[in-house]
Design a protein around this motif. Structure first.
Motif, short mmCIF file in Angstrom:
data_model
loop_
_atom_site.label_atom_id
_atom_site.label_comp_id
_atom_site.label_asym_id
_atom_site.label_seq_id
_atom_site.Cartn_x
_atom_site.Cartn_y
_atom_site.Cartn_z
N ASN A 128 40.82 17.95 38.45
CA ASN A 128 41.32 17.60 37.12
C ASN A 128 40.59 16.39 36.53
OD1 ASN A 128 42.92 17.93 34.82
ND2 ASN A 128 44.53 16.57 35.59
N VAL A 129 39.28 16.36 36.70
CA VAL A 129 38.48 15.27 36.15
C VAL A 129 37.07 15.78 35.92
CG1 VAL A 129 37.74 14.36 38.39
CG2 VAL A 129 37.85 12.84 36.40
N GLY A 130 36.40 15.22 34.91
CA GLY A 130 35.04 15.61 34.61
C GLY A 130 34.79 15.55 33.11
N HIS A 131 33.55 15.75 32.73
CA HIS A 131 33.17 15.64 31.33
C HIS A 131 32.14 16.72 31.01
CE1 HIS A 131 31.77 12.77 27.85
NE2 HIS A 131 32.34 13.88 27.40
N ILE A 132 32.44 17.54 30.01
CA ILE A 132 31.52 18.59 29.56
C ILE A 132 30.97 18.18 28.19
CG2 ILE A 132 31.27 21.02 28.97
CD1 ILE A 132 33.77 21.53 30.73
N ILE A 133 29.65 18.20 28.08
CA ILE A 133 28.99 17.82 26.83
C ILE A 133 28.20 19.02 26.29
CG2 ILE A 133 27.30 16.30 25.74
CD1 ILE A 133 27.99 14.17 27.80
N GLN A 134 28.51 19.42 25.07
CA GLN A 134 27.78 20.49 24.41
C GLN A 134 26.73 19.88 23.49
OE1 GLN A 134 29.17 22.63 26.12
NE2 GLN A 134 31.15 23.38 25.45
N ILE A 135 25.46 20.29 23.67
CA ILE A 135 24.42 19.81 22.77
C ILE A 135 24.45 20.67 21.50
CG2 ILE A 135 21.96 19.42 22.44
CD1 ILE A 135 23.33 17.53 24.44
N GLY A 136 24.94 20.07 20.44
CA GLY A 136 25.06 20.76 19.17
C GLY A 136 23.94 20.37 18.22
N SER A 137 24.19 20.51 16.94
CA SER A 137 23.17 20.26 15.93
C SER A 137 23.84 20.03 14.59
CB SER A 137 22.23 21.47 15.84
OG SER A 137 21.37 21.37 14.73
N ALA A 138 23.14 19.30 13.73
CA ALA A 138 23.60 19.19 12.35
C ALA A 138 23.73 20.57 11.73
CB ALA A 138 22.62 18.34 11.54
#
Length: 328
Positions: A128-138
């Motif tokens: 129950n711990v962690g970090h997900i980062i999505q590389i998005g765009s303008a």
């Protein structure tokens, strides 16, 4: 040491981000298709004195991603940060794209994020711990011509991420979810993306170096904002599209059409990475370093919005107080 996983981590923003996290003391796992690209990337990451692991997998393939995630955990242990950066595009008018080309861009750029996020949640949910980062765009907010499949995929990622975030909040999960929206970046993308235009392609100015973007992504891993808008052009595009979408439609029809092309002609039968890797381009930077900026602003719109609202409220109250004082 903490562990970060980066999909699409052998070139461009993905590679710069993998190297950035290594320099900050993270062990790094990279998922990409090219074995040659993985070998070179892992060697460079290990030179920072951390552990590194590479898995050859197509992010669009669910089974390959399951196997990659399993192998990573077995080799390096639990994942702290998972970054979905893999992408592909076809630069072409919509009418000239085949259904299979459209499907492939969607499968890699959108479904690849779905597959990566699914595997990250499997790993992180047990603790129950962690970090997900999505590389998005303008482009998730303000689309441009000639990249309808890519723009659609980035907008879809934003919709998916917002829905998933609400689900995590509902289940009282401590897994964090961030979307980082990027400006134009100097990457090899413009040397190996499928191009159906008569001239070679380029990023729409202003352009930023991938290392500057990578530092912004690392900052997002520390602060865990809901979103991070990177680059003044990104901020202008997003806010401008809120207030002046019709005007931007016309502006993009001119500026972004010609702005994505160089003067030189597109080579005939040039290799592209839509279906198979193109070797020899697995590096962070592209060929636009002469104009690319080495630093970039990164804004948390939620935090900035609160500051702006507070300032507006203060000014409004001061005006009311002044008006009330005059009446007395």
């Amino acid at each position: 040491m903490p562990l970060v996983v980066v999909t699409g981590g052998t070139a461009g923003v993905g590679r710069a981000t993998a190297l950035c996290f290594a320099q900050h003391g993270y062990d790094v796992a990279v998922i990409a298709r090219s074995q040659k690209g993985l070998t070179a990337t892992i060697k460079e990451i290990e030179s920072a004195g951390v552990r590194a692991f590479g898995m050859s997998a197509d992010v669009a393939d669910t089974r390959q991603m399951e196997e990659a995630a399993t192998q990573i955990v077995n080799a390096l242990g639990p994942v702290n940060v998972w970054i979905n950066a893999a992408m592909c595009t076809v630069i072409s008018p919509f009418a000239e794209m085949s259904p299979s080309e459209y499907q492939r861009v969607t499968d890699v750029t959108y479904h690849g994020v779905i597959n990566g996020t699914r595997e990250a949640l499997k790993i992180m949910s047990s603790q129950n711990v962690g970090h997900i980062i999505q590389i998005g765009s303008a482009l998730a907010y303000r689309s441009v011509p000639l990249q309808s499949a890519y723009c659609g995929a980035k907008a879809a990622i934003r919709g998916f991420t917002d829905a998933l975030r609400s689900e995590l909040i509902h289940s009282r999960s401590h897994i964090r979810l961030t979307m980082v929206h990027l400006p134009a970046v100097n990457t090899p993308q413009f040397e190996w993306s499928r191009n159906k235009l008569p001239r070679a392609t380029r990023p729409v100015a202003p352009v930023y170096q991938p290392e500057a973007i990578a530092e912004a992504v690392y900052k997002a891993s520390l602060l865990a904002p809901r979103e991070l808008w990177v680059g003044l052009s990104t901020v202008q595009s997003i806010i401008g599209n809120i207030f002046f979408p019709g005007w931007l439609d016309k502006l993009m029809s001119k500026k972004a059409w010609g702005g994505q092309m160089q003067a030189e002609l597109q080579p005939i039968n040039a290799a592209d990475n839509l279906y198979i890797p193109v070797e020899g381009h697995h590096r962070s930077k592209g060929k636009f370093s002469g104009e690319a900026k080495d630093s970039v602003i990164a804004i948390d719109p939620a935090r900035t919005g609160k500051v702006a609202l507070t300032m507006f409220s203060a000014v409004f109250c001061a005006l009311l107080w002044r008006k009330s004082g005059r009446k007395k």
